[in-house]
Design an enzyme around this catalytic site. Sequence first.
Site, mmCIF file in Angstrom:
data_model
loop_
_atom_site.group_PDB
_atom_site.id
_atom_site.type_symbol
_atom_site.label_atom_id
_atom_site.label_comp_id
_atom_site.label_asym_id
_atom_site.label_seq_id
_atom_site.Cartn_x
_atom_site.Cartn_y
_atom_site.Cartn_z
ATOM 1 C CE LYS A 173 -1.445 1.431 4.271
ATOM 2 N NZ LYS A 173 -1.148 2.815 4.666
ATOM 3 C CG ASN A 174 2.455 2.674 3.514
ATOM 4 O OD1 ASN A 174 1.289 3.030 3.306
ATOM 5 N ND2 ASN A 174 2.919 2.420 4.734
ATOM 6 N NE ARG A 232 -0.488 11.845 8.778
ATOM 7 C CZ ARG A 232 -0.281 13.117 9.061
ATOM 8 N NH1 ARG A 232 -1.190 13.812 9.680
ATOM 9 N NH2 ARG A 232 0.858 13.702 8.760
ATOM 10 C CB CYS A 262 -3.420 10.147 12.859
ATOM 11 S SG CYS A 262 -2.010 9.262 13.382
ATOM 12 N NE ARG A 285 1.305 9.891 10.786
ATOM 13 C CZ ARG A 285 0.823 8.929 9.987
ATOM 14 N NH1 ARG A 285 -0.303 8.341 10.304
ATOM 15 N NH2 ARG A 285 1.475 8.572 8.917
ATOM 16 N N PRO A 286 3.341 15.804 12.067
ATOM 17 C CG PRO A 286 5.388 16.516 12.896
ATOM 18 C CD PRO A 286 4.327 15.482 13.092
ATOM 19 C CG ASP A 294 8.247 19.819 10.704
ATOM 20 O OD1 ASP A 294 7.538 18.795 10.869
ATOM 21 O OD2 ASP A 294 9.418 19.889 11.099
ATOM 22 C CG LEU A 295 10.985 17.202 8.657
ATOM 23 C CD1 LEU A 295 11.270 15.761 9.083
ATOM 24 C CD2 LEU A 295 12.262 18.046 8.773
ATOM 25 C CG ASP A 308 3.801 1.063 9.420
ATOM 26 O OD1 ASP A 308 3.459 1.889 10.274
ATOM 27 O OD2 ASP A 308 4.004 1.367 8.225
ATOM 28 N NE ARG A 311 -6.717 4.186 6.357
ATOM 29 C CZ ARG A 311 -5.974 5.119 6.918
ATOM 30 N NH1 ARG A 311 -6.171 5.425 8.175
ATOM 31 N NH2 ARG A 311 -5.049 5.733 6.244
#
Length: 425
Positions: free
Chosen positions: A22-23, A93, A117, A122-123, A125-126, A308, A400
């Site tokens: 999935k990822n 996300r 979440c 879960r920023p 910024d990067l 995970d 999911r």
Amino acid sequence: MDKLVIQGGVALRGEVEAGTAKNSVLPILAATLLTREPCRIRDAPALRDVATMLRILEALGVRCERHADGTIETRVEDEGSVEAPYELVKTMRASVCVLGPLLARRRRARVSFPGGCVFGPRPIDLHLKGLRALGVDLDIEAGYIVARAERLRGAEMYLGGSFGPTVTGTANVLMASVLAEGVTRIEMAACEPEVQDLANFLNAMGADVRGIGTPILEIHGVGELHGAEYRPVPDRIEVGTFLAAAAITGGGVKVTRCRPDHLGAVVERLTALGCRVESGDDWISCARRGRLEAGDITTLPYPGFPTDLQAQFMAVVSLADGVSVVTEKVYPERFMHVAELGRMRARIRKEHHMAIVLGTDYLSGAPVLASDLRASAALVLAGLVAEGETQVRRVYHIDRGYERIETKLQALGARIERVRDEDGL
Ligand code: EPU
């Protein structure tokens, strides 16, 4: 809404085929925005998150067709829209991955800001730091990231944060930089197999990404990309979940069509817990006889032990002989499963970003609530070995990321059924 009803106590045995990651598929689908030519993604899993990404692409003017054999064909028909709406982004996300390719091709993007979440902040910024370095002008307006770039210029950047590299952040910057002028150098890039897969797909489209699989990526911008056909890598997290199922039930499971070379840290831990693991080029098996030994689990960015699989392995060591310490170094608050495992008689104490697990003799079946994707998998694993019946509610979380999990587990002998949850939980 559905629930999974499990009668525990069967040692799982047999063979199961891994699905596609999935990822990997999600950012690769986002990358198809980078060309007007058709792309073909083979063996895409029939998962809710994949369906969500297709809806986002459709909202962005991409015609998506899904064939019965799992191939997804995409073709950009209209480059006018640049908005990924809140209704879709809030459910997944990974939608934020359209930001990079939209900027690369359309020079503008309006993407709903992904919220927190269930397992903590879960920023992004990067992501934003990397895009700014390429010359993107960014602002937050009414809950949306509003971004614009007259032109994108290659740049050098360091993309590490307090918890290491970022997987989708690296993906976003990578996709923004393939069409930028000049050379981009990302230091502390994520090395996950799914990031490597995206880079390989981009190269198949005509990009020039170097250093794939290392923490330093060098991207030489090209004028344009063309269509490509690609089969993303197998899902190492699904594979790890089936190996954990063998370990926790004391059975023997062989997973085929997978990449054992992506599972080094997992194999090392399974062996430390007393399992016998064997593998060939594209298969891996795990068997356990006798009591599980206790062993510590520490999550880290790849090639470390994956976050995970933390919840699933916590379920496994809850039945081990002795004390195990589970340390979460990627998402310090990812411990929603602790309380639900406790309802099944696991003895776990959470301390900051650690959980101390005191092995117990048996787990007891119970009604439990799935809080997120991997936590649900942990509860299913616990249910497989628990005495009596376990009902895992809110299984939409598991849908999911795991395709037909109950069918695959049934084929290994598990007594598991999906039934409608009349309480609507
Ligand atoms: N982080 C920052 N700033 C950023 C981005 C991340 O500080 O801008 C922090 C995060 O808070 C976290 C760490 O860096 O502490 C790693 O986060 P990362 O960005 O790598 O996570 P992600 O890209 O949002 C992907 C997977 C997750 C997986 C993580 C870690 C996808 C679509 N999602 O998320 O998968 O847990 O990497 O490996 O690839 C799942 O499949 O269940 C799942 C949650």
